[in-house]
Design an enzyme around this catalytic site. Structure first.
Site, mmCIF file in Angstrom:
data_model
loop_
_atom_site.group_PDB
_atom_site.id
_atom_site.type_symbol
_atom_site.label_atom_id
_atom_site.label_comp_id
_atom_site.label_asym_id
_atom_site.label_seq_id
_atom_site.Cartn_x
_atom_site.Cartn_y
_atom_site.Cartn_z
ATOM 1 N NE ARG A 117 -3.361 -2.164 1.964
ATOM 2 C CZ ARG A 117 -4.276 -2.911 3.087
ATOM 3 N NH1 ARG A 117 -3.227 -2.968 3.599
ATOM 4 N NH2 ARG A 117 -4.345 -3.891 2.873
ATOM 5 C CE LYS A 139 -1.551 12.964 -15.169
ATOM 6 N NZ LYS A 139 -1.789 12.943 -16.495
ATOM 7 C CE LYS A 223 4.011 16.584 -15.228
ATOM 8 N NZ LYS A 223 4.432 15.942 -16.488
ATOM 9 C CD GLU A 233 -4.232 15.277 -16.344
ATOM 10 O OE1 GLU A 233 -3.192 14.572 -16.264
ATOM 11 O OE2 GLU A 233 -5.237 15.193 -17.039
ATOM 12 N NE ARG A 237 0.227 16.157 -14.309
ATOM 13 C CZ ARG A 237 0.694 15.489 -13.146
ATOM 14 N NH1 ARG A 237 0.184 15.802 -12.010
ATOM 15 N NH2 ARG A 237 1.378 14.366 -13.309
ATOM 16 C CG ASN A 241 -2.973 15.396 -20.674
ATOM 17 O OD1 ASN A 241 -2.413 14.392 -20.826
ATOM 18 N ND2 ASN A 241 -3.381 15.476 -19.480
ATOM 19 C CG HIS A 248 -3.449 8.957 -24.817
ATOM 20 N ND1 HIS A 248 -3.848 8.995 -24.060
ATOM 21 C CD2 HIS A 248 -1.772 8.717 -24.892
ATOM 22 C CE1 HIS A 248 -2.884 9.495 -23.358
ATOM 23 N NE2 HIS A 248 -1.419 9.004 -23.725
ATOM 24 C CG HIS A 261 3.883 8.949 -25.223
ATOM 25 N ND1 HIS A 261 2.354 9.294 -25.457
ATOM 26 C CD2 HIS A 261 4.097 10.264 -24.870
ATOM 27 C CE1 HIS A 261 2.123 9.988 -25.049
ATOM 28 N NE2 HIS A 261 3.253 10.488 -24.376
#
Lengths: 358, 358
Positions: A117, A139, A223, A233, A237, A241, A248, A261
């Site tokens: 955890r 992320k 950033k 986000e 933020r 993207n 994607h 990517h």
């Protein structure tokens, strides 16, 4: 060596940027217990694993070497990290170290978020893309066959080491893919940085160390500011993207690993610029500047052969920015100023898809 | 209907306890978007799935039915939840609902923690054990072949619905397993509650509704107090693991699913009491009271046949409470007062293991 601080209250951490950091940066203060697991891949480990081990403090050091590539960013490979942690009896005070590009960073961070955890981790990004993007902001995650980065967590590292000299061993295509994200920062937030990038792109492609150092520093700085304002986000933020919703879809359609990517983001950014122009938000000259800088960085400016506008629509419908069935996109109000919006007419989006699709 | 509030700042949530809550409790305020995924299992779904669907607000309702049992608390089954979420195009505003026992609750909570890096979820526990334990406190996760609950997250639900009437369909063994955790609360924190349990155990085993309601309420109240003080288990919350280090070893050794979690905890608690007595912390009479109340609840007070003290030592070494190689245990200073400690001599531990092992 320069230091940037990412300001997130009790989850704040420093980013060290400079040359030869494996030797000059001291990791000991960031290792809490007496166990470390280095997670790397088959490409990076032969180059840097021994070098890293040599500078770690005298603790139990284990490693796990994963196959290289976005197509291995899966729950199955994540489980290989858990297997190793448990075989080697790592406890709650262990520290994971990600030694590799964005895939290794995202998976190691997610493994650290979930193991018992939550345990600590350190990012040592070895690609330009991961240095300017995925190592900043916490992320983490893995892909699912039905969508990229669909399974993950927000989990901040203890420290990030962005060593410019490791870029010497980076393939040309990977360098360009990283430049796509650098260009993105200029387009989204900082017109002056965009100007600087246009002027210095040939030097960056030629791997000039001081130019690369500045590009990494300024990208991380932008950033870090954004992440400090909006860790989870919910707002600003999301602008990071730009190009990612189209991108994607390209990655999903091609199968992860065929397009890098950054390459998909470059083509996706050109598509977002095209739609922004159709909406009358940026000029034709602005659009041409976006295409030109991507070409200077040796990046694709078209969608892949064989991809239809239906492919785009289907794959974009599962994007994380879809809320209650409404697609939202990051588009450009000007070069250096992006917005997240659902205020675009479907016909314009369709025109953009038709223009780029096969 | 009674309401308990778990006080965790902006992650606070209510627990509703009472009879027939499917009809009387209103879930609409806890569903943010217009999508719900109910996660249940093959045993519980035929009994309660339609009943639950009938009282939900008019949103998109999907379900995924997993096989029943601790042996299915795996990354693989977790992935089945992700598959369903993506097939049905659930977005970031979706709400997962756990309808089942602790396994379903832990997996659903973990799926909610990871899906798109975190979505909401609601707990509807259908076993006594999950009502008093795993639905309170936000611990979520799955097992690994080398250790129980090794992969997970802290993720709090929006609301918990503990409906006493669903216990009518619970098998006897499962009821007893839940009573093991209820007894644990008395042993760890509250000698008066332990007295009450001794007096009323035959009524509880006989499923007296008002006795069960009080036992659930008091257990949740004790756990909610502890979790509010120590959400991430850095201190006092660890005491809730009385019997769990021995118990997890039993479960691992038997293969998950052969012994119920509560049964393993009962035997593990007797072992912890035995060691506490050897250390001179509790009396022989105290130890006998522990054995007696477990027997009254039809719970095992011995380790399983064929399990050696070496089995225990090997499996206990991967416990999450091991820090830098040092095993820590939850032991009893008195009935109603537990401590987490590494202050026990290895010989006494060995005597306890030898006494209980085959």
């Amino acid at each position: 060596m320069q230091t940037l601080n990412v300001d997130l209250g009790d989850r704040s951490y420093p980013i060290f940027i400079g040359a030869d950091l494996f030797r000059s940066a001291n990791l000991a203060p960031y290792i809490r217990g007496n166990q470390v697991l280095i997670v790397s891949n088959e490409t990076v480990a032969p180059l840097y694993l021994d070098q890293l081990k040599a500078v770690l403090p005298p603790v139990q050091i284990d490693d796990v070497i994963l196959p290289d590539g976005e197509q291995f960013k899966t729950l199955e490979q994540l489980n290989a990290v858990f297997d190793r942690l448990l075989e080697c009896r790592h406890n709650r005070t262990t520290t994971l170290i990600a030694l590799g590009g964005g895939v290794i960073g995202d998976m190691t961070g997610f493994a650290a978020a979930c193991y018992q955890r939550g345990v600590n981790f350190i990012q040592i990004p070895t690609t330009l893309l991961s240095q300017v993007d995925s190592s900043v902001g916490g992320k983490t995650g893995v892909n699912h066959p039905l969508g990229k980065n669909m399974i993950g967590a927000f989990h901040q590292p203890q420290v990030v080491l962005a060593s410019v000299d490791v870029l010497r061993t980076l393939p040309d295509r990977e360098l360009s893919a990283g430049l796509a994200e650098v260009i993105k920062y200029g387009l989204v937030y900082d017109a002056r940085f965009l100007d600087w990038l246009e002027k210095n792109m040939s030097g960056l492609v030629g791997r000039d160390t001081s130019l690369l150092s500045y590009a990494i520093y300024r990208s991380c700085e932008l950033k870090a500011e954004v992440v400090a304002q909006d860790e989870k986000e919910s707002g600003v933020r999301a602008l990071l993207n730009l190009g990612h919703t189209f991108g994607h879809a390209i990655e999903s359609c091609q199968g992860y690993g065929n397009w890098l990517h950054g390459e998909a983001v470059a083509a996706g950014t050109v598509m977002a610029a095209d739609l922004s122009q159709r909406l009358g938000w940026i000029s034709s000259d602005d659009y041409q500047r976006v295409v030109r800088i991507m070409k200077m960085a040796n990046l694709p400016v078209e969608a892949p052969q064989g991809m239809t506008s239906e492919d785009f629509m289907t794959l974009m419908a599962v994007d994380k920015k879809v809320i209650d069935g409404q697609l939202r996109l990051i588009l450009l109000k000007a070069l250096g100023r992006a917005v997240v919006t659902d205020q675009f007419d479907p016909a314009s989006l369709q025109h953009t898809l038709t223009r780029f699709a096969s």
